[in-house]
Design an enzyme around this catalytic site. Structure first.
Site, short mmCIF file in Angstrom:
data_model
loop_
_atom_site.label_atom_id
_atom_site.label_comp_id
_atom_site.label_asym_id
_atom_site.label_seq_id
_atom_site.Cartn_x
_atom_site.Cartn_y
_atom_site.Cartn_z
N ARG A 100 -12.62 -4.44 -7.58
CA ARG A 100 -12.32 -5.16 -6.34
C ARG A 100 -13.61 -5.39 -5.55
O ARG A 100 -14.41 -4.48 -5.36
CB ARG A 100 -11.33 -4.31 -5.54
CG ARG A 100 -10.62 -5.02 -4.43
CD ARG A 100 -9.61 -4.11 -3.79
NE ARG A 100 -10.23 -2.95 -3.14
CZ ARG A 100 -9.64 -2.20 -2.21
NH1 ARG A 100 -8.39 -2.46 -1.86
NH2 ARG A 100 -10.26 -1.19 -1.66
N TYR B 278 -11.04 1.44 10.55
CA TYR B 278 -12.25 1.72 9.76
C TYR B 278 -12.54 0.70 8.68
O TYR B 278 -13.51 0.82 7.96
CB TYR B 278 -12.18 3.12 9.15
CG TYR B 278 -10.95 3.41 8.30
CD1 TYR B 278 -10.88 2.97 6.99
CD2 TYR B 278 -9.88 4.12 8.82
CE1 TYR B 278 -9.76 3.21 6.22
CE2 TYR B 278 -8.76 4.38 8.05
CZ TYR B 278 -8.69 3.93 6.75
OH TYR B 278 -7.58 4.17 6.01
N LYS B 279 -11.69 -0.33 8.56
CA LYS B 279 -11.97 -1.36 7.55
C LYS B 279 -12.83 -2.45 8.21
O LYS B 279 -13.98 -2.19 8.53
CB LYS B 279 -10.67 -1.86 6.95
CG LYS B 279 -10.04 -0.77 6.07
CD LYS B 279 -8.68 -1.10 5.53
CE LYS B 279 -8.21 0.04 4.64
NZ LYS B 279 -6.76 0.07 4.47
N PHE C 210 0.87 -1.18 0.00
CA PHE C 210 0.00 0.00 0.00
C PHE C 210 0.91 1.23 0.00
O PHE C 210 1.82 1.33 0.81
CB PHE C 210 -0.88 -0.03 1.25
CG PHE C 210 -2.00 0.96 1.21
CD1 PHE C 210 -3.20 0.66 0.60
CD2 PHE C 210 -1.86 2.20 1.80
CE1 PHE C 210 -4.25 1.57 0.57
CE2 PHE C 210 -2.90 3.12 1.77
CZ PHE C 210 -4.10 2.81 1.16
N ASP D 211 1.73 -4.87 8.64
CA ASP D 211 0.55 -4.03 8.48
C ASP D 211 -0.65 -4.96 8.29
O ASP D 211 -0.69 -5.75 7.34
CB ASP D 211 0.75 -3.10 7.26
CG ASP D 211 -0.39 -2.10 7.11
OD1 ASP D 211 -1.51 -2.39 7.58
OD2 ASP D 211 -0.16 -1.03 6.51
C1 LIG Z 1 -6.05 1.32 4.46
C2 LIG Z 1 -4.59 1.11 4.60
C3 LIG Z 1 -3.80 2.07 5.25
C4 LIG Z 1 -4.43 3.35 5.72
O1 LIG Z 1 -3.57 4.17 6.39
P1 LIG Z 1 -4.10 5.46 7.14
O2 LIG Z 1 -2.88 6.18 7.49
O3 LIG Z 1 -4.85 4.98 8.36
O4 LIG Z 1 -4.98 6.20 6.20
C5 LIG Z 1 -2.45 1.80 5.41
N1 LIG Z 1 -1.90 0.65 4.95
C6 LIG Z 1 -2.64 -0.28 4.32
C7 LIG Z 1 -2.02 -1.54 3.88
C8 LIG Z 1 -4.01 -0.07 4.13
O5 LIG Z 1 -4.73 -0.99 3.49
#
Ligand SMILES: *Cc1c(COP(=O)(O)O)cnc(C)c1O
Length: 413
Positions: free
Chosen positions: A372, A223-224, A126, A198
């Site tokens: 997705r 939030y996921k 990500f 992560d």
């Molecule tokens: C959604 C997501 C994030 C989000 O990071 P924020 O800083 O909380 O916005 C980070 N890493 C991954 C792999 C994600 O899927």
């Protein structure tokens, strides 16, 4: 392995998690295949948001820090998340965003590894995970920090004694491909490499055993799959063995050993509270706290099992539909290699996604050409899966994705 010849009704009637749907507020006529990006609202979260705003903040004002335990929320929420990721309650704290927490961990991780400067990650991680490492690289010299982002297939061969930290995401946000945390952590440790995992696309929907797998540090998202609401705070895991050895770089007053002494010298807490920086976002965190109660009587193994069944059911139906031959599945089909989402490639993926949304099926699009679908098992039914594939079939056979209205890009895709 489930196949689509079993009827959706039969699968729904056998679904031990079906009652959970009633714990969510969901709009009529919408099939939500995007809980992996923003979880829907649990009723308990809605009730708590009102309580915090209409009673705690408005009536009890600043006394709420004690009276309603606002000050303890980061630890309380962390302790609620802990059993869902195989950690001790004292090893997890809720705070800030994934990005900010990753910064803290990368910076303190480098300090734990004198003589080593390299951060190893994956090129299709990500982006924020890579950006945070790049940002750190910019404020340090290249002799102090160097990000190496490699292809997935090369990760293991790069686990050598000059690497300080391996940082990866358990479930790839595009393909849904899963890393074996236990195996990679073990291999990294054999070379003296620290690991930061992560869990953004896996916490709440995959069985995770951070302590058993000997993980050093982890971050994850509120939030996921935890359904904490837009911008809900994230969490940090730090194995207890590290607690007395860390220099958390965002040394704000909430991470101080005794913040209300107002001492001019920073002295970090020796426990998980050292990961706090500033004042917690109380409203968001209280909502996440309530949202997590959805998990109070659930086994993650059951959650995982239904997630796989939903995805299998979807994939089978797609594979049996001639109209959908142009959609190319890029997610692994093997259960042990796949998270809770499926990604299909199509050159009109963006427009197909918009057409789906217009028909009440919310999926999402990821650059460059991926459609997705997320399979959140707490509120989806097999009948909804069947219905969504049938809508997809109609869109494809009638080439609705060619319509101009579905090809206009919005700010958030
Ligand atoms: C959604 C997501 C994030 C989000 O990071 P924020 O800083 O909380 O916005 C980070 N890493 C991954 C792999 C994600 O899927």
């Amino acid at each position: 392995m489930i196949n689509g010849r079993i009827s959706a009704e039969l699968l729904d009637s056998r679904d031990g998690l079906s009652a959970k749907k009633n714990e969510f507020v969901l709009p009529e006529g919408v099939i939500y295949l995007d809980g992996n990006s923003l979880g829907p609202m649990p009723r308990a979260a809605q009730i708590r948001s009102r309580e915090v705003v209409e009673n705690q903040w408005s009536n009890d004002l600043i006394t709420s820090w004690n009276k309603h335990q606002w000050i303890d929320l980061p630890e309380l929420v962390g302790a609620k998340i802990a059993p869902l990721i195989g950690a001790k309650p004292t090893e997890v704290i809720c705070c800030d965003s994934v990005s900010v927490n990753l910064f803290k961990l990368l910076a303190l991780g480098l300090q734990l590894q004198p003589g080593r400067t390299k951060i190893l990650s994956q090129r299709d991680n990500f982006p924020t995970d890579l950006y945070i490492a790049q940002g750190l690289q910019k404020i340090l010299s290249s002799e102090q920090c160097e990000l190496i982002a490699v292809d997935e297939a090369d990760i293991e061969s790069f686990l050598t004694e000059d690497i300080a930290i391996l940082t990866l995401t358990q479930v790839n946000f595009r393909s849904g491909q899963v890393h074996n945390i236990k195996k990679l952590t073990e291999k990294a440790h054999q070379k003296g490499i620290l690991v930061i995992w992560d869990l953004a696309h896996s916490a709440g929907v995959m069985p995770i055993e951070l302590d058993q797998w000997n993980v050093d540090f982890a971050v994850g998202c509120g939030y996921k799959y935890f359904n904490g609401g837009p911008g809900a705070p994230a969490f940090v895991f730090a194995a207890e063995r590290w607690h007395s050895k860390l220099n958390q770089p965002l040394a704000g007053w909430m991470g101080h050993i005794s913040p209300f002494d107002f001492s001019p010298e920073y002295e970090g807490a020796q426990n998980i509270k050292q990961f706090l920086c500033g004042t917690p976002s109380v409203i968001s965190m209280a909502v996440l706290d309530a949202a997590l109660d959805v998990y109070r009587d659930l086994s993650i193994d059951d959650v995982r099992c239904k997630a796989l069944q939903l995805a299998d059911f979807f994939a089978f139906q797609v594979s049996q539909s001639n109209e959908l031959d142009d959609l190319v599945l890029i997610s692994p089909t093997k259960h042990e290699l796949r998270g809770s989402q499926l990604a299909y490639q199509h050159s009109y993926a963006y427009a197909i996604c918009q057409a789906l949304i217009a028909h009440g099926v919310i999926a999402d699009f990821r650059e460059p050409n991926l459609l997705r679908f997320g399979f959140s098992p707490l509120f989806l039914t097999f009948s909804e899966i069947e219905q969504s594939v049938s809508i997809l079939r109609k869109i494809m056979s009638e080439k609705e994705y060619l319509k101009e209205e579905f090809n206009r890009r919005q700010k958030v895709t």
